[in-house]
Scaffold this motif. Structure first.
Motif, PDB file in Angstrom:
ATOM      1  N   ILE A 189      71.677   3.610  49.040  1.00 18.13           N
ATOM      2  CA  ILE A 189      70.336   3.019  49.000  1.00 18.13           C
ATOM      3  C   ILE A 189      70.169   1.977  50.096  1.00 18.13           C
ATOM      4  O   ILE A 189      69.173   1.961  50.834  1.00 18.13           O
ATOM      5  N   VAL A 190      71.164   1.105  50.236  1.00 18.18           N
ATOM      6  CA  VAL A 190      71.099   0.048  51.255  1.00 18.18           C
ATOM      7  C   VAL A 190      71.129   0.653  52.656  1.00 18.18           C
ATOM      8  O   VAL A 190      70.448   0.165  53.572  1.00 18.18           O
ATOM      9  N   PHE A 191      71.891   1.734  52.844  1.00 17.43           N
ATOM     10  CA  PHE A 191      71.960   2.395  54.150  1.00 17.43           C
ATOM     11  C   PHE A 191      70.592   2.951  54.542  1.00 17.43           C
ATOM     12  O   PHE A 191      70.170   2.819  55.695  1.00 17.43           O
ATOM     13  N   ILE A 192      69.911   3.570  53.592  1.00 22.85           N
ATOM     14  CA  ILE A 192      68.574   4.114  53.885  1.00 22.85           C
ATOM     15  C   ILE A 192      67.608   2.984  54.235  1.00 22.85           C
ATOM     16  O   ILE A 192      66.843   3.079  55.207  1.00 22.85           O
ATOM     17  N   ILE A 193      67.660   1.891  53.489  1.00 26.75           N
ATOM     18  CA  ILE A 193      66.793   0.741  53.784  1.00 26.75           C
ATOM     19  C   ILE A 193      67.120   0.171  55.161  1.00 26.75           C
ATOM     20  O   ILE A 193      66.222  -0.134  55.952  1.00 26.75           O
ATOM     21  N   ALA A 246      78.539   5.987  65.509  1.00 26.90           N
ATOM     22  CA  ALA A 246      79.335   5.015  64.748  1.00 26.90           C
ATOM     23  C   ALA A 246      78.506   4.184  63.772  1.00 26.90           C
ATOM     24  O   ALA A 246      79.044   3.702  62.780  1.00 26.90           O
ATOM     25  N   CYS A 247      77.215   4.036  64.031  1.00 28.89           N
ATOM     26  CA  CYS A 247      76.399   3.169  63.174  1.00 28.89           C
ATOM     27  C   CYS A 247      75.452   3.928  62.258  1.00 28.89           C
ATOM     28  O   CYS A 247      74.938   3.349  61.304  1.00 28.89           O
ATOM     29  N   VAL A 248      75.211   5.211  62.545  1.00 37.04           N
ATOM     30  CA  VAL A 248      74.289   5.969  61.707  1.00 37.04           C
ATOM     31  C   VAL A 248      74.955   7.232  61.155  1.00 37.04           C
ATOM     32  O   VAL A 248      75.039   7.414  59.931  1.00 37.04           O
ATOM     33  N   LEU A 249      75.440   8.101  62.026  1.00 35.74           N
ATOM     34  CA  LEU A 249      75.944   9.406  61.564  1.00 35.74           C
ATOM     35  C   LEU A 249      77.228   9.296  60.754  1.00 35.74           C
ATOM     36  O   LEU A 249      77.328   9.884  59.669  1.00 35.74           O
TER      37      LEU A 249
END
Length: 198
Positions: A52-56, A98-101
């Motif tokens: 959830i926090v990653f999507i936000i 490294a920060c998204v995928l």
């Protein structure tokens, strides 16, 4: 038999009580920790919160800059896209990976494995997917990106007004959640369940 990560001594790990720890006879390194009841449920809850926090963190503004009457804000992928447009394709690809995928793949794989193994029978592919969690975790680096952003904010603060966005706070929470997952998640429990079902 378990090989010690510190000295490679092969040893047999006894059954551990809840919260127990097995140490190497030669060098004293930790061989195994018995996390106790509910550790998979804790890991599942932390992984769901991290998702959830990653999507936000990836859909909201990371930060805004205001200087000389102009205002601009961006997201993580927006920053990688700007790097790509300015001719830094390798850096843009590294940031996006490294920060998204890699974090997205790690959280997704972890959620899938935890959901499938907490409700037996686990599918046959759970073991194959579980093998990739270590690789994905080693390439998941939101904390490095966050540190770089904080250093840049300190440098830019004298030149422009910096407004931290919701995404920056979400990425900070994500770093804490990933560290908590690493502490609570014990892959041996997953492997034991998969071996028992086999």
């Amino acid at each position: 038999m378990t090989a010690c990560p510190g000295c490679d001594l092969l040893q047999r790990v006894p059954a551990l009580p809840s919260g127990g720890r097995a140490r190497c006879l030669r060098c004293g390194d930790t061989l195994a920790i018995e996390p106790g009841e509910g550790s998979l449920q804790r890991s599942l809850a932390l992984a769901a919160a991290a998702a959830i926090v990653f999507i936000i963190g990836n859909t909201t503004s990371l930060m805004g800059l205001s200087a000389v009457g102009r205002h601009a804000s961006t997201t993580i992928l927006g920053g990688a896209y700007e790097l790509w447009l300015q001719g830094y394709q390798v850096t843009a690809a590294a940031v996006a990976f490294a920060c998204v995928l890699a974090p997205a793949a790690y959280i997704s794989v972890l959620l899938a494995v935890l959901l499938m193994t907490t409700r037996p029978p686990a599918p046959k592919w759970a073991g194959r997917v579980m093998r990739h969690t270590g690789f994905l975790l080693s390439w998941s680096m939101p904390e490095v990106m966050l540190l770089g952003i904080l250093v840049a904010l300190i440098k830019i603060a004298a030149l422009a007004t910096v407004i931290p966005g919701v995404g920056l706070y979400a990425m900070g929470v994500l770093v804490v959640l990933l560290a908590a997952i690493k502490l609570t998640f014990d892959p041996r429990q997953i492997w034991q369940r998969l071996e028992w079902q086999r």
